[in-house]
Design a protein around this motif. Structure first.
Motif, mmCIF file in Angstrom:
data_model
loop_
_atom_site.group_PDB
_atom_site.id
_atom_site.type_symbol
_atom_site.label_atom_id
_atom_site.label_comp_id
_atom_site.label_asym_id
_atom_site.label_seq_id
_atom_site.Cartn_x
_atom_site.Cartn_y
_atom_site.Cartn_z
ATOM 1 N N ASP A 295 0.793 -1.214 0.048
ATOM 2 C CA ASP A 295 -0.012 -0.266 0.073
ATOM 3 C C ASP A 295 0.940 1.259 -0.037
ATOM 4 N N PRO A 296 1.152 2.159 -1.137
ATOM 5 C CA PRO A 296 2.003 3.215 -1.216
ATOM 6 C C PRO A 296 1.352 4.202 -0.370
ATOM 7 N N GLY A 297 0.132 4.241 -0.022
ATOM 8 C CA GLY A 297 -0.470 5.521 0.673
ATOM 9 C C GLY A 297 0.016 5.554 2.111
ATOM 10 N N ILE A 298 0.500 4.319 2.483
ATOM 11 C CA ILE A 298 1.083 4.341 4.049
ATOM 12 C C ILE A 298 2.522 4.037 4.099
ATOM 13 N N HIS A 299 3.165 4.451 2.995
ATOM 14 C CA HIS A 299 4.613 4.547 2.946
ATOM 15 C C HIS A 299 5.300 3.103 3.571
ATOM 16 N N GLY A 300 4.557 2.021 3.051
ATOM 17 C CA GLY A 300 5.239 0.733 3.185
ATOM 18 C C GLY A 300 5.213 0.139 4.458
ATOM 19 N N LYS A 301 5.290 0.986 5.496
ATOM 20 C CA LYS A 301 5.431 0.295 6.927
ATOM 21 C C LYS A 301 4.267 0.947 7.813
ATOM 22 N N PRO A 302 3.164 0.479 7.816
ATOM 23 C CA PRO A 302 1.890 0.754 8.764
ATOM 24 C C PRO A 302 2.458 0.682 10.187
ATOM 25 N N SER A 303 3.135 -0.238 10.365
ATOM 26 C CA SER A 303 3.556 -0.426 12.091
ATOM 27 C C SER A 303 4.335 0.862 12.487
ATOM 28 N N GLY A 304 4.933 1.472 11.412
ATOM 29 C CA GLY A 304 5.730 2.853 11.879
ATOM 30 C C GLY A 304 4.980 4.178 11.908
ATOM 31 N N ILE A 305 3.475 4.071 11.586
ATOM 32 C CA ILE A 305 2.768 5.150 11.264
ATOM 33 C C ILE A 305 2.749 5.745 12.704
ATOM 34 N N ALA A 306 2.244 5.171 13.474
ATOM 35 C CA ALA A 306 1.910 5.655 14.985
ATOM 36 C C ALA A 306 3.357 5.988 15.735
ATOM 37 N N LYS A 307 4.293 5.315 15.297
ATOM 38 C CA LYS A 307 5.635 5.628 16.135
ATOM 39 C C LYS A 307 6.384 6.632 15.432
ATOM 40 N N MET A 308 5.962 7.434 14.513
ATOM 41 C CA MET A 308 6.866 8.529 14.015
ATOM 42 C C MET A 308 7.065 9.427 14.914
ATOM 43 N N PRO A 309 8.322 9.989 15.097
ATOM 44 C CA PRO A 309 8.753 10.873 16.252
ATOM 45 C C PRO A 309 8.025 12.324 15.867
ATOM 46 N N LEU A 310 7.415 12.740 17.044
ATOM 47 C CA LEU A 310 6.824 14.042 16.868
ATOM 48 C C LEU A 310 7.167 15.199 17.829
ATOM 49 N N THR A 311 7.284 16.348 17.468
ATOM 50 C CA THR A 311 7.581 17.282 18.603
ATOM 51 C C THR A 311 6.532 17.567 19.524
ATOM 52 N N ALA A 312 6.690 18.215 20.565
ATOM 53 C CA ALA A 312 5.785 18.442 21.602
ATOM 54 C C ALA A 312 4.742 19.324 21.030
ATOM 55 N N GLU A 313 4.985 20.412 20.140
ATOM 56 C CA GLU A 313 4.097 21.015 19.585
ATOM 57 C C GLU A 313 2.874 20.086 18.838
ATOM 58 N N GLN A 314 3.382 19.247 18.020
ATOM 59 C CA GLN A 314 2.902 18.531 17.163
ATOM 60 C C GLN A 314 1.934 17.530 17.917
#
Length: 583
Positions: A295-314
């Motif tokens: 699935d190209p819409g989720i960049h190939g690794k759905p398990s990494g979607i929720a684990k993407m590093p986000l800043t405190a503001e985000q």
């Protein structure tokens, strides 16, 4: 004013702002080092400003409010005759306001005397007045910021230290330990509500915040597992939080945003607690997603979607979007699942700030407390959260970061929510202690009724009526406990016939009367219709649906009855019946 003085005063403002956002890095602290003092007379206030700002940065707000700087601005407080009365608090804040004006004006007079001694012209006198006022204004601002942050610590972030009930923590205000500041709290609460303290965020501003943080949010479905023992993968709602850096990286690995070490330690402890919570419940806190590259819409690794590093503001923006989604939709099961991806995305972060983590836990507790399989875990999480907020660790300086960026409830409101969660889990005895400590008399009376302690409930209500005899809620509660109609009539009397709760008692009596009527005459369609309409008023959709079905057997020609029946059928999710009515 010299360039060094301007740089120092601007540095003070930046340091105060940084206290509520994030601690300064060592490099930034070195870059913002204060310049050497100039020879301007306003520099006599510089040590006071430095001491107050340093105390604020340490999280010692009480120390800042009892410092020498506060005594310079408010010298009258040491000899003030503190009393727990409305008259005293009104006079005190009036004196505070006038004293601030006098303190700023004294700067102009001091500058004028300096100009006379130095023989300056009119232009130099104006500059000196402006400079002296600027130094004094910054000192007042520092004390005001310390008071604001002390208020936030005492009522929202914790730790709940033994603050004085009076604004300025001088020795005179602490002499009489019998004064609990109750009337001062009542006065402050009335001032807040009269000025308007419930500021509602607007959705366009939330969208602007997303663009400012270069964040794009969307919800998609990914195959995964929601429970421990689940065999077949099902579609799970997952939040895709795509940043501009990710779009430009073209698949390269993104580094996690820098978070201070003390905040990282707080999060690590929260992550270990999440793992233990998963062991206590067969419902996973974060769904386990399948690995897939199709699935190209989720960049190939759905398990990494929720684990993407986000800043405190985000992370704060994601939680704000979660709250907005929850408030704009009806409170039903489907809407609760729509907010789950936002909570899980922030919960999966390895690093975050204390207050953001607390708000994320609050949203999860409110969601999971409505589900039977996760209700026990929600109670355990709430118990740990209340202990953590009221406990001494972490420090106040760590808790204040981003406290103005998330919508956390006050500590009493959080404890009230905890007490009601205890009641819903059948732990009435524990809830009694919480409600008694918070003086929530209605909830306390309700607990006594659940425990069938009618005498204790009656004693409590009568004791409260001695203090507030014109409270219609207490008269209604007394009527509920004793089942006496005279108390409901008294509630209507003291409320000038405006007590909805007392009027609801009449509705219950009407339902009983019409129920008796249909028992005597089961084919009385008008009586069945009246019963259904009364249940609609009481928001009892299931009972109303049953009564309408009986009424339609005898009054099939009434279009109003069919219309009401269709509305009730929608409320109880009986869509089959609705389709039949539409056909």
């Amino acid at each position: 004013m010299s360039k060094a003085d301007v740089q120092f005063l601007r540095g003070v403002e930046l340091r105060l702002l940084r206290c509520t956002l994030s601690p300064a890095s060592p490099s930034a602290a070195n870059a913002a080092a204060p310049p050497p003092p100039s020879s301007h007379p306003g520099n006599s206030l510089r040590p006071l400003i430095e001491s107050v700002v340093a105390a604020i940065e340490r999280g010692s707000y009480a120390e800042a409010l009892s410092s020498e700087a506060a005594r310079v601005i408010f010298p009258f407080a040491d000899s003030w005759d503190f009393a727990d009365t409305v008259e005293c608090v009104g006079r005190f804040y009036g004196e505070v306001e006038s004293r601030v004006s006098e303190f700023l004006q004294e700067g102009c007079q001091e500058a004028w005397l300096q100009c006379l001694d130095g023989g300056r012209d009119g232009e130099g006198e104006a500059d000196a007045e402006e400079d002296a006022t600027a130094w004094r204004a910054v000192l007042v601002m520092c004390i005001g910021v310390a008071a604001l942050l002390a208020f936030v610590q005492r009522n929202m972030t914790g730790p709940t230290e033994d603050f004085s009930p009076f604004p300025l923590l001088f020795s005179q205000s602490r002499q009489d330990k019998a004064l609990n500041g109750g009337e001062w709290d009542v006065w402050a609460r009335s001032q807040l509500t009269s000025s308007g303290c419930d500021v509602l965020g607007k959705f366009p501003l939330l969208q602007d915040a997303e663009r400012a943080c270069r964040l794009s949010l969307s919800v998609t479905g990914v195959l995964g597992f929601r429970t421990v023992h689940q065999v077949d993968a099902k579609s799970q709602l997952v939040l895709v939080a795509e940043t501009e850096e990710q779009r430009n990286s073209e698949g390269s690995t993104l580094q996690a945003p820098e978070v201070p070490q003390e905040c990282s330690a707080v999060k690590s402890q929260g992550a270990s607690e999440s793992q233990s919570n998963d062991e206590d419940c067969d419902i996973l806190m974060i769904p386990r997603l399948l690995e897939s590259s199709n699935d190209p819409g989720i960049h190939g690794k759905p398990s990494g979607i929720a684990k993407m590093p986000l800043t405190a503001e985000q992370q704060a923006i994601i939680l704000a979007q979660c709250l907005h989604t929850k408030k704009r939709n009806p409170d039903d099961e489907l809407s609760r699942w729509e907010v789950a991806p936002f909570i899980e995305a922030v919960d999966a972060q390895q690093q975050t700030y204390f207050i953001i983590r607390c708000f994320c836990d609050i949203l999860r507790i409110r969601w999971e407390s409505t589900r039977s399989r996760t209700k026990q875990r929600a109670l355990l999480m709430m118990d740990k959260l209340v202990d953590c907020v009221c406990g001494p660790v972490p420090s106040a300086a760590q808790r204040i970061c981003f406290s103005f960026g998330v919508y956390v409830p006050t500590i009493p409101a959080l404890r009230k929510e905890y007490g009601r969660l205890l009641v819903s889990n059948g732990m009435i005895g524990e809830a009694l202690k919480t409600f008694e400590d918070l003086e929530l008399w209605d909830d306390l009376i309700y607990c006594y009724r659940l425990l069938d302690k009618k005498s204790a409930a009656v004693d409590l209500i009568k004791a409260r009526l001695n203090d507030t005899p014109n409270d219609p809620r207490l008269w209604c509660s007394l009527g509920d406990v004793t089942n006496t109609d005279a108390y409901y009539e008294k509630a209507l009397e003291v409320s000038n016939d405006r007590s909805a709760r007392a009027k609801a008692r009449d509705i219950d009596k009407a339902i009983d009367a019409f129920t008796r009527a249909v028992q005597l005459d089961p084919e009385n369609g008008e009586a069945w219709n009246n019963i259904a309409c009364l249940h609609m008023i009481k928001k009892r959709s299931k009972e109303s649906f049953i009564a309408f079905k009986e009424a339609l057997k005898f009054r099939r020609s009434s279009w109003q009855l069919w219309e009401n029946f269709s509305h009730v059928a929608m409320d109880v999710d009986n869509f089959t019946q609705v389709q039949i009515l539409l056909v």
